[in-house]
Enzyme design. Structure first.
Site, PDB file in Angstrom:
ATOM      1  N   ARG A 122      36.407  13.738   6.453  1.00  0.00           N
ATOM      2  CA  ARG A 122      36.252  12.346   5.997  1.00  0.00           C
ATOM      3  C   ARG A 122      37.484  11.984   5.182  1.00  0.00           C
ATOM      4  O   ARG A 122      37.654  12.461   4.062  1.00  0.00           O
ATOM      5  CB  ARG A 122      35.031  12.202   5.104  1.00  0.00           C
ATOM      6  N   VAL A 174      27.056   9.721   9.176  1.00  0.00           N
ATOM      7  CA  VAL A 174      28.521   9.691   9.190  1.00  0.00           C
ATOM      8  C   VAL A 174      29.060  10.823  10.080  1.00  0.00           C
ATOM      9  O   VAL A 174      29.997  10.623  10.858  1.00  0.00           O
ATOM     10  CB  VAL A 174      29.069   9.844   7.751  1.00  0.00           C
ATOM     11  N   GLY A 179      23.532  11.563  -3.525  1.00  0.00           N
ATOM     12  CA  GLY A 179      23.738  12.540  -4.595  1.00  0.00           C
ATOM     13  C   GLY A 179      23.436  12.001  -5.989  1.00  0.00           C
ATOM     14  O   GLY A 179      23.714  12.669  -6.980  1.00  0.00           O
ATOM     15  N   LYS A 200      11.230  10.935  -1.199  1.00  0.00           N
ATOM     16  CA  LYS A 200      11.505  12.355  -0.959  1.00  0.00           C
ATOM     17  C   LYS A 200      10.323  13.254  -1.332  1.00  0.00           C
ATOM     18  O   LYS A 200      10.179  14.341  -0.779  1.00  0.00           O
ATOM     19  CB  LYS A 200      12.788  12.757  -1.669  1.00  0.00           C
ATOM     20  N   GLU A 234      17.475  17.788   6.889  1.00  0.00           N
ATOM     21  CA  GLU A 234      18.448  18.536   6.092  1.00  0.00           C
ATOM     22  C   GLU A 234      17.813  19.738   5.395  1.00  0.00           C
ATOM     23  O   GLU A 234      16.717  19.618   4.830  1.00  0.00           O
ATOM     24  CB  GLU A 234      19.080  17.614   5.037  1.00  0.00           C
ATOM     25  N   HIS A 285      27.814  16.483  -4.598  1.00  0.00           N
ATOM     26  CA  HIS A 285      26.714  16.434  -3.625  1.00  0.00           C
ATOM     27  C   HIS A 285      26.998  15.500  -2.458  1.00  0.00           C
ATOM     28  O   HIS A 285      26.085  15.060  -1.764  1.00  0.00           O
ATOM     29  CB  HIS A 285      25.386  16.024  -4.288  1.00  0.00           C
ATOM     30  N   ASN A 308      16.934  12.126   6.972  1.00  0.00           N
ATOM     31  CA  ASN A 308      17.564  10.810   7.087  1.00  0.00           C
ATOM     32  C   ASN A 308      17.162  10.197   8.417  1.00  0.00           C
ATOM     33  O   ASN A 308      17.249  10.849   9.461  1.00  0.00           O
ATOM     34  CB  ASN A 308      19.081  10.917   6.981  1.00  0.00           C
ATOM     35  N   ARG A 335      18.388   7.737  10.349  1.00  0.00           N
ATOM     36  CA  ARG A 335      19.442   6.828  10.842  1.00  0.00           C
ATOM     37  C   ARG A 335      20.553   7.662  11.465  1.00  0.00           C
ATOM     38  O   ARG A 335      20.537   8.890  11.383  1.00  0.00           O
ATOM     39  CB  ARG A 335      20.001   6.045   9.655  1.00  0.00           C
TER      40      ARG A 335
HETATM   41  P1  ADP Z   1      20.778  12.902  -1.499  1.00  0.00           P
HETATM   42  O1  ADP Z   1      19.630  12.218  -0.828  1.00  0.00           O
HETATM   43  O2  ADP Z   1      21.141  12.287  -2.816  1.00  0.00           O
HETATM   44  O3  ADP Z   1      21.946  13.130  -0.604  1.00  0.00           O
HETATM   45  P2  ADP Z   1      19.811  15.639  -1.060  1.00  0.00           P
HETATM   46  O4  ADP Z   1      18.444  16.064  -1.419  1.00  0.00           O
HETATM   47  O5  ADP Z   1      20.099  15.398   0.386  1.00  0.00           O
HETATM   48  O6  ADP Z   1      20.208  14.344  -1.922  1.00  0.00           O
HETATM   49  O7  ADP Z   1      20.867  16.698  -1.609  1.00  0.00           O
HETATM   50  C1  ADP Z   1      22.255  16.465  -1.539  1.00  0.00           C
HETATM   51  C2  ADP Z   1      23.000  17.732  -1.920  1.00  0.00           C
HETATM   52  O8  ADP Z   1      22.622  18.136  -3.259  1.00  0.00           O
HETATM   53  C3  ADP Z   1      22.679  18.940  -1.059  1.00  0.00           C
HETATM   54  O9  ADP Z   1      23.447  18.972   0.119  1.00  0.00           O
HETATM   55  C4  ADP Z   1      23.052  20.054  -2.013  1.00  0.00           C
HETATM   56  O10 ADP Z   1      24.450  20.204  -2.094  1.00  0.00           O
HETATM   57  C5  ADP Z   1      22.561  19.535  -3.352  1.00  0.00           C
HETATM   58  N1  ADP Z   1      21.168  19.989  -3.597  1.00  0.00           N
HETATM   59  C6  ADP Z   1      20.031  19.318  -3.308  1.00  0.00           C
HETATM   60  N2  ADP Z   1      18.941  20.048  -3.625  1.00  0.00           N
HETATM   61  C7  ADP Z   1      19.390  21.221  -4.136  1.00  0.00           C
HETATM   62  C8  ADP Z   1      18.759  22.413  -4.658  1.00  0.00           C
HETATM   63  N3  ADP Z   1      17.442  22.541  -4.725  1.00  0.00           N
HETATM   64  N4  ADP Z   1      19.576  23.418  -5.090  1.00  0.00           N
HETATM   65  C9  ADP Z   1      20.918  23.311  -5.048  1.00  0.00           C
HETATM   66  N5  ADP Z   1      21.567  22.219  -4.583  1.00  0.00           N
HETATM   67  C10 ADP Z   1      20.825  21.192  -4.128  1.00  0.00           C
END
Ligand code: ADP
Length: 450
Positions: free
Chosen positions: A337, A294, A165, A116, A275, A235, A289, A291
């Site tokens: 879901r 869901v 998450g 990331k 995202e 998350h 992502n 791929r």
């Molecule tokens: P993962 O790869 O574990 O799914 P992500 O980076 O896609 O992690 O983030 C998943 C979720 O976590 C986001 O949809 C959001 O709800 C929360 N999140 C991630 N980054 C932030 C941020 N900087 N501030 C607030 N919430 C966040």
């Protein structure tokens, strides 16, 4: 086109991929663990191979067993679904070494977006706006404090290898940062075998909005609009919709074009989801992502495209289904879901489904691999299925969702159906007025108490 596709997955997504293969006239091979011998994807595939005992590391993640299954059956392509090996660049390379196609992006793009920190760096260089944060990983606590002061508290410590998450910790104040760093690092090490972490500004009330893209690997790419996945618990997405109630046509077009242009520059191949968090009219990239996701059906419902069929076509060297100017968005779609979990405590509830009656009718789709008498094994995720509805407008879609939820019968185990029945009757959801912390607050305030 491919001669035979092996589906390296289970559950609803294995069935989803199988359906696409059947419509393309391509024979399928299902693989399964000993716990899944009676699974629907095994029953419906042309051939099946048992690849090991129940634990995923010995079966669905067992690369030698999957290679042997390709060899035995003569499969010339593998569809990884989501989860398991779907974002494993090494798996894609090993398949290529054995002359088997991986239905997904090139390994270098999987690897790039899997880290990331690298993904953010790449996004920035491609003109995609990112969440303010550390420029790369943070190694020392003193560096982290200096960076956090610069971006301002609260900050979020995130794992470079993160997913699902996990490995994410908030520090609201400076004296919470050292603990957040240590906890995130140890969680990341345990979950991903990599303790690299980075910092981001912790946004207070953003929406999670993601853009679906598909590329042909030759510099052509189109976006298929966005999905709003702001209803989350820990998350993790729970309910998704498209279009987002928070975007207008101009904002959709603007972010879609930014993403599609970036994918053209990368010469990206296959499906991808970029995202963002969206707050006060601004988009901030969080990850990509590489791929099928869901929540892909909501995009299918409003574009009329079968994303898995298109994914297989581009993997086989085919062209994109449409030019960007011909992509049309029709109506509104929502996905719930439905998990085998207690709707208030969210404790998993595996076991035997005593009775099962899915809803139907115009605009109602259920993507599920369960059936009456099926026993949900305790070894994998707890999904019962996805209920997806489509309507001409968001209002029609919500009314349809309400009646479909009321029709849905799953007895013998706990499911999250009661949660959705409650949500569709809650004013903020009806108004489309929610953000990523809304659901946790709703639950904490006793939203699910009788
Ligand atoms: P993962 O790869 O574990 O799914 P992500 O980076 O896609 O992690 O983030 C998943 C979720 O976590 C986001 O949809 C959001 O709800 C929360 N999140 C991630 N980054 C932030 C941020 N900087 N501030 C607030 N919430 C966040």
């Amino acid at each position: 086109m491919f001669d035979k596709i092996l589906i390296a997955n289970r559950g609803e997504i294995a069935l989803r991929v199988l359906r696409a293969c059947q419509e393309l006239g391509i024979p399928t091979v299902a693989v399964h663990s000993t716990a899944d011998a009676d699974a629907m994807h095994v029953r419906l595939a042309d051939e099946s191979v048992c690849i090991g005992p129940p634990p995923a590391k010995d079966s669905y993640l067992n690369i030698p067993a999957l290679l042997a299954a390709c060899e035995i059956t003569g499969a010339d392509a593998v569809h990884p679904g989501y989860g398991f090996l779907s974002e494993n660049a090494r798996f894609a390379e090993i398949l290529a070494d054995h002359n088997v196609h991986f239905i997904g992006p090139r390994p270098e793009h999987i690897r790039l977006m899997g880290d990331k920190i690298e993904a953010k760096r790449t996004a920035k260089s491609l003109g995609i706006p990112c969440v303010p944060g550390s420029d790369g990983g943070v190694t020392s606590d003193s560096d982290a404090i200096a960076i956090a002061r610069g971006i301002g508290f609260p900050v979020l410590v995130k794992a470079a290898a993160g997913g699902g998450g996990r490995g994410m910790k908030v520090a609201h104040l400076e004296d919470e940062l050292a603990t957040a760093l240590a906890t995130a690092r140890s969680e990341a090490k345990a979950a991903f075998g990599d303790d690299a972490v980075y910092l981001e500004k912790y946004l207070q009330r953003p929406r999670h909005i993601e853009v679906q893209v598909i590329g042909d690997g030759r510099g052509n790419a189109i976006h298929l609009g966005e999905r709003d996945c702001s209803l989350q618990r820990r998350h993790q997405k729970v309910f998704e919709e498209s279009p987002s109630p928070a975007l207008n046509v101009a904002a959709r077009h603007q972010i879609g074009e930014i993403v599609a242009n970036a994918m053209r520059k990368l010469q990206y191949l296959g499906l991808g989801t970029v995202e963002f968090l969206y707050e006060d009219g601004q988009f901030f990239f969080i990850e990509m992502n590489t791929r099928i996701q869901v929540e892909h059906p909501v995009t299918e419902m409003i574009t009329g495209l079968d994303l898995v069929i298109e994914q297989i076509r581009v993997a086989a060297g085919g062209d994109l289904p449409l030019a960007q100017k011909d992509v049309e968005f029709r109506g509104h779609s929502i996905e719930c879901r439905v998990n085998a979990e207690n709707p208030s405590t969210f404790l998993p509830s595996p076991g035997r489904i005593a009775s099962y009656h899915p809803p139907g009718g115009l605009g109602v789709r259920v993507d599920s691999a369960v059936y009456q008498g099926y026993t949900i094994p305790p070894f994998y995720d707890s999904m019962v299925g996805k209920l997806i509805v489509h309507g001409k407008s968001r209002t029609e879609c919500l009314m349809r969702l309400k009646r479909a939820l009321d029709e849905f019968v799953v007895d013998g185990i706990d499911t999250t159906l009661p949660l959705f029945r409650k949500l569709v009757r809650t004013q903020d959801i009806i108004d489309g007025n929610y953000h990523i912390h809304w659901l946790e607050r709703f639950l904490a305030e006793g939203g699910m108490e009788p």
